[in-house]
Motif scaffolding. Structure first.
Motif, PDB file in Angstrom:
ATOM      1  N   GLN A  90       0.814  -1.211   0.000  1.00 46.48           N
ATOM      2  CA  GLN A  90       0.000   0.000   0.000  1.00 46.48           C
ATOM      3  C   GLN A  90       0.854   1.270   0.000  1.00 46.48           C
ATOM      4  O   GLN A  90       1.950   1.314   0.558  1.00 46.48           O
ATOM      5  CB  GLN A  90      -0.916   0.009   1.230  1.00 46.48           C
ATOM      6  N   PHE A  91       0.308   2.312  -0.630  1.00 44.65           N
ATOM      7  CA  PHE A  91       0.869   3.672  -0.583  1.00 44.65           C
ATOM      8  C   PHE A  91      -0.256   4.596  -0.158  1.00 44.65           C
ATOM      9  O   PHE A  91      -1.394   4.466  -0.618  1.00 44.65           O
ATOM     10  CB  PHE A  91       1.416   4.081  -1.944  1.00 44.65           C
ATOM     11  N   THR A  92       0.052   5.550   0.740  1.00 41.19           N
ATOM     12  CA  THR A  92      -0.968   6.439   1.284  1.00 41.19           C
ATOM     13  C   THR A  92      -0.698   7.886   0.885  1.00 41.19           C
ATOM     14  O   THR A  92       0.390   8.411   1.111  1.00 41.19           O
ATOM     15  CB  THR A  92      -1.011   6.340   2.829  1.00 41.19           C
ATOM     16  N   TYR A  93      -1.714   8.508   0.270  1.00 35.47           N
ATOM     17  CA  TYR A  93      -1.653   9.949  -0.001  1.00 35.47           C
ATOM     18  C   TYR A  93      -2.186  10.683   1.224  1.00 35.47           C
ATOM     19  O   TYR A  93      -3.308  10.416   1.683  1.00 35.47           O
ATOM     20  CB  TYR A  93      -2.499  10.303  -1.228  1.00 35.47           C
ATOM     21  N   LYS A  94      -1.385  11.593   1.773  1.00 35.69           N
ATOM     22  CA  LYS A  94      -1.763  12.319   2.979  1.00 35.69           C
ATOM     23  C   LYS A  94      -1.739  13.825   2.727  1.00 35.69           C
ATOM     24  O   LYS A  94      -0.818  14.338   2.096  1.00 35.69           O
ATOM     25  CB  LYS A  94      -0.800  11.990   4.129  1.00 35.69           C
ATOM     26  N   MET A  95      -2.756  14.497   3.250  1.00 35.57           N
ATOM     27  CA  MET A  95      -2.823  15.956   3.113  1.00 35.57           C
ATOM     28  C   MET A  95      -2.128  16.620   4.299  1.00 35.57           C
ATOM     29  O   MET A  95      -2.583  16.492   5.431  1.00 35.57           O
ATOM     30  CB  MET A  95      -4.277  16.421   3.039  1.00 35.57           C
TER      31      MET A  95
END
Length: 513
Positions: free
Chosen positions: A164-169
């Motif tokens: 998994q890869f997570t896009y975070k704001m």
């Protein structure tokens, strides 16, 4: 000719390394050349690009073409992803990721998607894939992050591993401090959430909120060793105008975070004078002088150094917004001109990004020098006989005052009574102090500025410990009490005996009558 010689040398080396190789056999083993026994792509890479005679077999892995255990060479299966680094990044992309695994192909068509969006600029490096994430659209007001699977496609075959890869704001919630001087140089801390993400490539800019003033952004240099998961630390650069500046932070080149946070640039300090007017110091520096001026506010770093020297070993502290207390720096010229007794050096004060050279410079003189106390023999000090000790020396009061000195006896501070050019008189504690840590004797040490001198050793008269005295007195009292008690008991016993005798005699006389 030269190439032929090198070839023959390599052949000899191969013969020595593989002495059992006979004519017609390969002088290598494909199993050893393939770094990962599961990686079919590496095996084919050795065969197609490096010229080795290797083949891939499902049951044995990468082997020589004449290996009897391999009945039929096979093509590679689907790619396998084992790791991605980093595992997160900002939503606008721009994060360079490295993907590890095997079966990534040789001269194949390879594409990568990260959480459902393409990963651009795919390249190979050491059998690893590198690419740059692209924009991931999601409503960050409802959820601060979104995760997805990393998929590598090689010649139409997709990986299916749950990596998994997570896009975070990222979000900036506060800025501290929020003021600094025009010349910059103040350390700023940006506090927030999801700050330590992606490649941690930050760009911090400050822009004047007044449109009538210069709109050229002012940078803030990132201090990496102080930047944490919830904190970005940078050092402000000099601005063009005073006033309020809005903050913008860019993550991994693409994601800009704007907010309502502001930073105020204040006018630079003004240096007016010094106290004393004529600056004088011992060569070792470290004694105090005052700086008078304006705007001594919103400053973190306050140091003083000799002009053209990288060392700034002396510090200042803010007394008021118009007054600083500073310490003289060491005189570097005295190390070069040992025969000259006094030298004059220019010194510079540094207040964050602002600097000012004092016009008159500093006159440096010889350090105070104390003679060996009591001819280096331990001195017996009896507070009941004397209350002070004299230390002899030279240059003791040329430019230094009594308040500049500190005298220590062991771990305790003595009281300085008087100071002349050749003598310092101080009063030790009347009660024997304890030695310093890891020391058994009471050393006399003198500190003045940056100068430290061990002058001698003293000892106090040996007196009975108060605990021992108390125990002795109590023991004596107990013994006296016991003696009194025994005496009383004996006296009572004798009295009882006499009483019984009188009673018996009286009874006998009565019987006779």
């Amino acid at each position: 000719m030269e190439g032929s010689v090198i070839f023959h040398i390599l052949c000899l080396l191969l013969w020595f390394c593989f002495p059992d190789v006979t004519e017609g056999q390969n002088a290598y083993k494909c199993e050893s050349l393939s770094s990962n026994e599961k990686d079919c792509s590496t095996c084919h890479y050795l065969n197609q690009s490096m010229g080795y005679e290797c083949q891939w077999c499902q049951n044995t892995g990468c082997v020589d073409v004449d290996n009897n255990q391999c009945r039929q060479a096979e093509t590679c299966g689907k790619p396998v992803v084992t790791k991605i680094s980093p595992t997160d990044g900002p939503p606008e992309g721009g994060t360079e990721v490295t993907i590890e695994g095997f079966n990534f192909g040789v001269q194949s068509i390879v594409t990568v998607t990260v959480a459902g969006v393409p990963c651009n600029n795919v390249t190979f490096m050491d059998r690893k894939i590198s690419c740059t994430t692209s924009n991931k659209s999601f409503d960050s007001t409802k959820k601060p992050e979104e995760s997805g699977q990393v998929v590598v496609t090689v010649d139409g075959k997709n990986s299916s591993d749950d990596i998994q890869f997570t896009y975070k704001m990222p979000k900036i919630t506060s800025i501290y401090p929020n003021q600094g001087i025009l010349s910059g140089g103040r350390t700023i801390h940006l506090i927030g959430t999801n700050l330590n993400i992606g490649n941690m490539e930050y760009k911090v800019e400050l822009t004047n909120v007044e449109s009538s003033k210069s709109q050229v952004p002012v940078g803030c240099t990132i201090i990496r060793n102080l930047s944490l998961e919830w904190n970005i630390t940078c050092k402000s650069k000099g601005a063009y105008d005073t006033g309020m500046y809005k903050l913008k932070v860019t993550f991994d080149t693409n994601t800009d975070v704007d907010n309502s946070l502001k930073f105020e640039y204040l006018p630079d300090p003004i240096i007016k004078s010094t106290e004393p007017t004529n600056l004088t110091s011992i060569n070792s520096g470290g004694t105090n002088f005052n700086v008078i001026g304006e705007g001594f506010f919103a400053i973190d770093s306050l140091t003083v150094g000799v002009e053209d020297s990288e060392e700034r070993d002396s510090i200042c502290r803010i007394l008021t917004q118009t007054k600083l207390e500073c310490k003289y720096p060491r005189n570097r010229e005295s190390e070069k001109r040992r025969k000259k007794r006094a030298t004059r050096s220019n010194i510079v004060i540094y207040l964050d990004g602002f600097s000012h050279k004092f016009a008159s410079g500093v006159l440096y003189v010889d350090d105070p020098l104390f003679s060996a106390f009591y001819n280096n023999v331990t001195y017996s000090f009896d507070p009941s006989v004397e209350d002070s000790i004299k230390l002899a020396g030279e240059h003791l009061a040329t430019v230094t005052r009594r308040s500049d000195y500190l005298v220590l006896v062991g771990s305790a501070e003595g009281s300085i009574l008087s100071l002349t050019e050749t003598e310092l008189v101080f009063r030790p504690l009347p009660k024997e102090p304890s030695p310093r840590v890891n020391e058994e004797k009471l050393f006399i040490r003198v500190k003045v500025g940056n100068l430290r001198q061990t002058v001698g050793i003293i000892e106090y008269p040996r007196r009975l410990d108060s605990t021992i005295v108390i125990i002795f007195v109590i023991s004596v009292l107990i013994i006296v009490a016991l003696v009194v008690l025994v005496t009383v008991l004996i006296h009572r016993r004798n009295q009882a005996r006499k009483t019984r005798m009188i009673v018996n005699i009286t009874k006998e006389m009565h019987d006779l009558n």
